[in-house]
Structures are given as structure tokens and as C-alpha cells.
Design a protein around this motif. Structure first.
Motif, PDB file in Angstrom:
ATOM      1  N   ILE A   2       0.825  -1.219   0.000  1.00  0.00           N
ATOM      2  CA  ILE A   2       0.000   0.000   0.000  1.00  0.00           C
ATOM      3  C   ILE A   2       0.856   1.264   0.000  1.00  0.00           C
ATOM      4  O   ILE A   2       0.391   2.332  -0.387  1.00  0.00           O
ATOM      5  CB  ILE A   2      -0.953  -0.013   1.227  1.00  0.00           C
ATOM      6  CG1 ILE A   2      -1.983  -1.143   1.065  1.00  0.00           C
ATOM      7  CG2 ILE A   2      -1.685   1.303   1.379  1.00  0.00           C
ATOM      8  CD1 ILE A   2      -2.953  -1.252   2.231  1.00  0.00           C
ATOM      9  N   GLN A   3       2.092   1.133   0.406  1.00  0.00           N
ATOM     10  CA  GLN A   3       2.971   2.289   0.525  1.00  0.00           C
ATOM     11  C   GLN A   3       2.986   3.117  -0.759  1.00  0.00           C
ATOM     12  O   GLN A   3       3.277   2.627  -1.842  1.00  0.00           O
ATOM     13  CB  GLN A   3       4.399   1.817   0.836  1.00  0.00           C
ATOM     14  CG  GLN A   3       5.412   2.932   0.990  1.00  0.00           C
ATOM     15  CD  GLN A   3       5.258   3.682   2.301  1.00  0.00           C
ATOM     16  OE1 GLN A   3       4.927   3.094   3.321  1.00  0.00           O
ATOM     17  NE2 GLN A   3       5.499   4.986   2.275  1.00  0.00           N
ATOM     18  N   GLY A   4       2.617   4.402  -0.636  1.00  0.00           N
ATOM     19  CA  GLY A   4       2.649   5.322  -1.761  1.00  0.00           C
ATOM     20  C   GLY A   4       1.465   5.235  -2.708  1.00  0.00           C
ATOM     21  O   GLY A   4       1.381   6.030  -3.657  1.00  0.00           O
ATOM     22  N   LYS A   5       0.542   4.312  -2.493  1.00  0.00           N
ATOM     23  CA  LYS A   5      -0.615   4.182  -3.371  1.00  0.00           C
ATOM     24  C   LYS A   5      -1.610   5.305  -3.107  1.00  0.00           C
ATOM     25  O   LYS A   5      -1.792   5.744  -1.960  1.00  0.00           O
ATOM     26  CB  LYS A   5      -1.295   2.824  -3.185  1.00  0.00           C
ATOM     27  CG  LYS A   5      -0.394   1.639  -3.508  1.00  0.00           C
ATOM     28  CD  LYS A   5       0.125   1.686  -4.939  1.00  0.00           C
ATOM     29  CE  LYS A   5       0.997   0.477  -5.244  1.00  0.00           C
ATOM     30  NZ  LYS A   5       1.579   0.540  -6.595  1.00  0.00           N
ATOM     31  N   LYS A   6      -2.271   5.747  -4.178  1.00  0.00           N
ATOM     32  CA  LYS A   6      -3.228   6.847  -4.079  1.00  0.00           C
ATOM     33  C   LYS A   6      -4.636   6.281  -4.012  1.00  0.00           C
ATOM     34  O   LYS A   6      -5.136   5.726  -4.996  1.00  0.00           O
ATOM     35  CB  LYS A   6      -3.071   7.770  -5.279  1.00  0.00           C
ATOM     36  CG  LYS A   6      -1.677   8.391  -5.391  1.00  0.00           C
ATOM     37  CD  LYS A   6      -1.501   9.121  -6.711  1.00  0.00           C
ATOM     38  CE  LYS A   6      -0.090   9.690  -6.842  1.00  0.00           C
ATOM     39  NZ  LYS A   6       0.113  10.329  -8.165  1.00  0.00           N
ATOM     40  N   GLY A  31       0.939   3.915   4.973  1.00  0.00           N
ATOM     41  CA  GLY A  31       1.764   4.592   3.988  1.00  0.00           C
ATOM     42  C   GLY A  31       1.046   5.031   2.730  1.00  0.00           C
ATOM     43  O   GLY A  31       1.678   5.539   1.803  1.00  0.00           O
ATOM     44  N   ALA A  32      -0.270   4.841   2.687  1.00  0.00           N
ATOM     45  CA  ALA A  32      -1.028   5.257   1.506  1.00  0.00           C
ATOM     46  C   ALA A  32      -1.290   6.750   1.547  1.00  0.00           C
ATOM     47  O   ALA A  32      -1.315   7.374   2.612  1.00  0.00           O
ATOM     48  CB  ALA A  32      -2.351   4.497   1.435  1.00  0.00           C
ATOM     49  N   GLU A  33      -1.488   7.328   0.355  1.00  0.00           N
ATOM     50  CA  GLU A  33      -1.955   8.704   0.276  1.00  0.00           C
ATOM     51  C   GLU A  33      -3.462   8.639   0.063  1.00  0.00           C
ATOM     52  O   GLU A  33      -3.933   8.020  -0.906  1.00  0.00           O
ATOM     53  CB  GLU A  33      -1.284   9.446  -0.873  1.00  0.00           C
ATOM     54  CG  GLU A  33      -1.630  10.937  -0.883  1.00  0.00           C
ATOM     55  CD  GLU A  33      -0.866  11.719  -1.938  1.00  0.00           C
ATOM     56  OE1 GLU A  33      -1.188  12.910  -2.106  1.00  0.00           O
ATOM     57  OE2 GLU A  33       0.020  11.140  -2.586  1.00  0.00           O
ATOM     58  N   VAL A  34      -4.209   9.271   0.951  1.00  0.00           N
ATOM     59  CA  VAL A  34      -5.666   9.136   0.943  1.00  0.00           C
ATOM     60  C   VAL A  34      -6.326  10.489   0.751  1.00  0.00           C
ATOM     61  O   VAL A  34      -5.962  11.472   1.405  1.00  0.00           O
ATOM     62  CB  VAL A  34      -6.169   8.497   2.266  1.00  0.00           C
ATOM     63  CG1 VAL A  34      -7.686   8.339   2.236  1.00  0.00           C
ATOM     64  CG2 VAL A  34      -5.498   7.144   2.500  1.00  0.00           C
ATOM     65  N   LYS A  35      -7.288  10.520  -0.155  1.00  0.00           N
ATOM     66  CA  LYS A  35      -8.118  11.709  -0.326  1.00  0.00           C
ATOM     67  C   LYS A  35      -9.574  11.309  -0.158  1.00  0.00           C
ATOM     68  O   LYS A  35      -9.975  10.203  -0.540  1.00  0.00           O
ATOM     69  CB  LYS A  35      -7.878  12.357  -1.686  1.00  0.00           C
ATOM     70  CG  LYS A  35      -6.492  12.989  -1.811  1.00  0.00           C
ATOM     71  CD  LYS A  35      -6.327  13.770  -3.109  1.00  0.00           C
ATOM     72  CE  LYS A  35      -4.936  14.410  -3.186  1.00  0.00           C
ATOM     73  NZ  LYS A  35      -4.758  15.203  -4.439  1.00  0.00           N
TER      74      LYS A  35
END
Length: 405
Positions: A2-6, A31-35
Motif C-alpha cells: 500500500i505504501q505510496g498508493k493513491k 503509507g497510503a496517500e488518501v483523499k
């Protein structure tokens, strides 16, 4: 993985919004980027500020709030995502998406998303079972949306039943699996796939066959080729376009499919027998058209070769995967087939179940393995089932390599 996944999370109005907050927090920690896109109703349960603090990103609520003049917010957001998840998903949002409606930030964004979209329903058990909701879910599954089935338990309305939003930890586990599949590599492996029905000739104008369309086998062949494998697709008569980069061998009868499978068996690392092969064929094939007569007609049938059984007897290092299309006692029959055919995996489904039968663009399967484990999958497109199956095959191949070291 998941690291770095949008990851884009669309949150709609329901008491389960609090789980979406927990999901956001856990994804960020991983580590994910979440919006986040928050519906007007969802904001009445949990404020945008909460999601902003948890995601460390701006929260989107209004289609017409364009803070950056260089981009259109909902299109920019749609293009940004590696994966979009609607959690919780109300009956209302499911209905809107199924019918292509776009009247708020969530719907305008999701209709523009090209990344995979997952739907995690949460609602009253009777709402979930309503024919209109079930029909909308089926339609979205045919579009390629994946559903995270709700769990059973005590609901906020006081009912006990199916309708609880799946737990955040389980959703994160599914996300891990998804991104692991996206990095799937089968380069250098030879995979033989059988697909479609067979036709057993009666006379020059008649034959026996079944309802298989070959969609599942073709999906497996296509996804295996995308993952870098050399793919040989042994296909019965179907109305499908050959997948790119796949060697297709056209056959008609069970005997022809048997001969082709045996011919290519030794060079295969993996054999996936997804074809619906006739168990019986006419013992006598007439050279001329049979003319109708008074009274009944009886045809004497004889057994065809059991391809999966023969492959199971001959295999050495090959990985053997079979399919079981059942109408009753699915698990019992699948487990018997797994053992009797000496297979490594059996993918079983109940073809009488809506969304799982021949000709459908979706499937609902359970994967049974030699080690006694099983995994039941929710309603998925056949491409998604193929991806999941190839992920399991990749893991078994890795285990075998490790055992030889």
C-alpha cells in the motif's frame, strides 16, 4: 504493497461513516496517500475536519468549489486515484452510479474514474435485499465494479442480518491483495488454458453442447498474458475475440480438446481447465441427416475422456487448476473433485446463482486448495476473478520454488 498508493474514498451518508474514518486512519498509517470525498449526508455524521485531520489532505464536498483554477477538481481527483472505494455505500449512491447519474461531487468524480472502483454497501438488511438494490448491484458488477460484501450482525436500526459495513482491517487486507495482484509477474511461465464448450456431433446438422460461452477461460488467458506468461488457449467454439498475445488452438469436440491438452501438457508450468467439456457423446455419428420418424428417438451415449483426471494422473511439476460448475452441494462436490482429479486448486460456483451462471459477465466463486483452505469471493467481473486466481497461482509457484531450494 500500500505504501505510496493513491486511494480515493467516497463517503456517503450512514451510521457506518465512523468506520470510514477508521479506514482512512489505518490506510495513512500503512503509507497510503488518501483523499476523501464526503457527501452532504455523510457530513452530518462526521465532519470534514475529522477526515482532513486523519487523511492530512483537503476534503472534497462540493462540485462547484474549484479552489485551483488550473484544474477541474473532480476530473483531477478522478485521474489521481490508483483505487477508488465507496465506503459506506448507501442504496442511494449505488442507484445513482448504476444509472449514470452525476449530481454531486461523488458521482461526477466516480463516473470519471478510470482506476478500479470498489463498493462497500452498508444499509438495513431489507434495503440490501430489495430487488431494485440487487439489480443495481448486479448492473455495477457487470460494469466492472467490485463489491465488498457487507457482513452479518447487529445493525444500527435494531435488526440482525446482512448489512454491516465490512471491518476496516478486512478492507485493508483486500487492498493489500489487490496491489499485490497488480504487481503479479508470470514472465517465463507457460500457461495452458482450456475454455468454452465442446460440440459432440450427432449427424451433419445436429450436435450436443452446453451453455458455456468461454468468457471465464478467455479472461484467464488475457490476464495471464498481461502478467508476462506465454499462454496457449485451447478454445471450443465461442463468439469471442482472441486475447492479444495469446496462442489460440481452436477445437470442437471433447476428443479434439483432449488431444490438444495432452499435446501441450509437457511444456506447461500451469494448466487451467476452465472449459465445459461434454461428459458424453453419441456412440454412433450418422453420415447423413437423420430423418424424423413416428414415435420417440433414443441416442446411445458413451463417455468422453476425463481431461482433468488424465492431466492429474500425468502431472509431474505442473500446477493443475480445475473448475466445477455445480447446481447443488457445491463444497462437497468441489472437495471430491479436488482429491479425485489430483488437482492443486478447484474453482467452484453455483451456476443457478444470479451473477454466476454461463454467459454472465460476472462470477461468484470459491477457490479450494489442496492444503484444505478455501476462499469465497464476492460478486466480481470475470476479469477480476481471473486476476485473483492468477495471484493464487503465482503464490503456489513461489511456494514450490522455495520448497526446492
Amino acid at each position: 504493497m500500500i505504501q505510496g498508493k493513491k486511494i480515493l474514498i467516497a463517503v456517503t451518508g450512514g451510521i457506518a461513516v465512523y468506520k470510514a474514518a477508521a479506514l482512512t486512519s489505518k490506510l495513512v498509517q500503512a503509507g497510503a496517500e488518501v483523499k476523501i470525498i464526503l457527501s452532504e449526508s455523510a457530513a452530518k455524521f462526521v465532519t470534514p475536519l475529522t477526515f482532513q485531520a486523519l487523511s492530512r489532505n483537503e476534503v472534497y464536498t462540493d462540485t462547484f468549489e474549484e479552489k485551483n483554477p488550473k484544474v477541474i477538481a473532480h476530473i483531477d481527483l478522478a485521474d489521481w486515484a490508483d483505487l477508488a472505494i465507496v465506503a459506506p455505500a448507501t442504496a442511494n449512491i449505488i442507484g445513482k452510479l448504476a444509472n449514470g447519474l452525476a449530481d454531486d461531487m461523488i458521482t461526477t468524480t466516480l463516473l470519471a474514474v478510470t482506476a478500479p472502483v470498489w463498493i462497500a454497501p452498508a444499509m438495513n438488511v431489507h434495503m440490501y435485499e430489495h430487488p431494485a438494490v440487487r439489480n443495481n448491484i448486479k448492473k455495477l458488477a457487470q460494469f466492472g465494479y467490485q463489491f465488498i460484501e457487507p457482513s452479518e450482525g447487529y445493525l444500527a436500526c435494531g435488526y440482525v442480518g446482512k448489512g454491516r459495513l465490512e471491518e476496516p482491517d478486512k478492507i485493508i487486507e483486500l487492498i493489500h491483495t489487490f496491489f499485490n495482484e497488480k504487481t503479479l509477474e508470470l514472465t517465463g511461465k507457460t500457461i495452458v488454458v482450456t475454455a468454452g464448450p465442446t460440440r459432440e456431433k450427432i449427424d451433419p446438422v445436429r450436435f450436443m453442447t452446453n451453455h458455456s460461452t468461454g468468457k471465464m477461460g478467455y479472461a484467464i488467458a488475457e490476464e495471464a498474458a498481461k502478467a508476462g506468461a506465454k499462454v496457449i488457449l485451447i478454445s471450443g467454439p465461442v463468439q469471442l475475440t482472441a486475447p492479444s498475445g495469446v496462442e489460440v488452438i481452436d477445437v470442437e469436440s471433447a476428443k479434439e480438446m483432449y488431444d490438444a491438452a495432452m499435446k501441450h501438457f509437457d511444456q506447461a508450468d500451469v494448466i487451467v481447465k476452465a472449459a465445459a467439456v461434454a461428459d458424453y457423446r453419441p456412440k454412433i455419428v450418422y453420415d447423413q441427416k437423420m430423418k424424423k420418424k413416428q414415435g420417440d428417438l433414443s441416442l446411445q451415449l458413451e463417455r468422453t475422456n476425463d481431461i482433468l483426471f488424465e492431466l492429474g494422473q500425468r502431472k509431474t511439476t505442473q500446477l493443475l487448476v480445475g473448475f466445477a460448475a455445480e447446481t447443488e452441494h457445491v463444497e462437497e462436490n468441489a472437495q471430491k473433485k479436488l482429491k479425485k482429479k489430483n488437482a492443486d486448486m478447484i474453482v467452484a460456483n453455483n451456476i443457478t446463482q444470479s451473477g454466476a451462471g454461463f454467459g454472465s459477465d460476472t462470477n461468484i466463486v470459491t477457490i479450494y486448495k489442496r492444503d484444505g483452505t478455501k476462499e469465497s469471493l464476492p460478486t466480481m467481473s470475470k476479469q477480476q476473478v481471473a486476476q485473483k486466481l492468477l495471484s493464487e497461482i503465482s503464490l503456489l509457484l513461489k511456494d514450490e520454488r522455495n520448497e526446492r531450494r
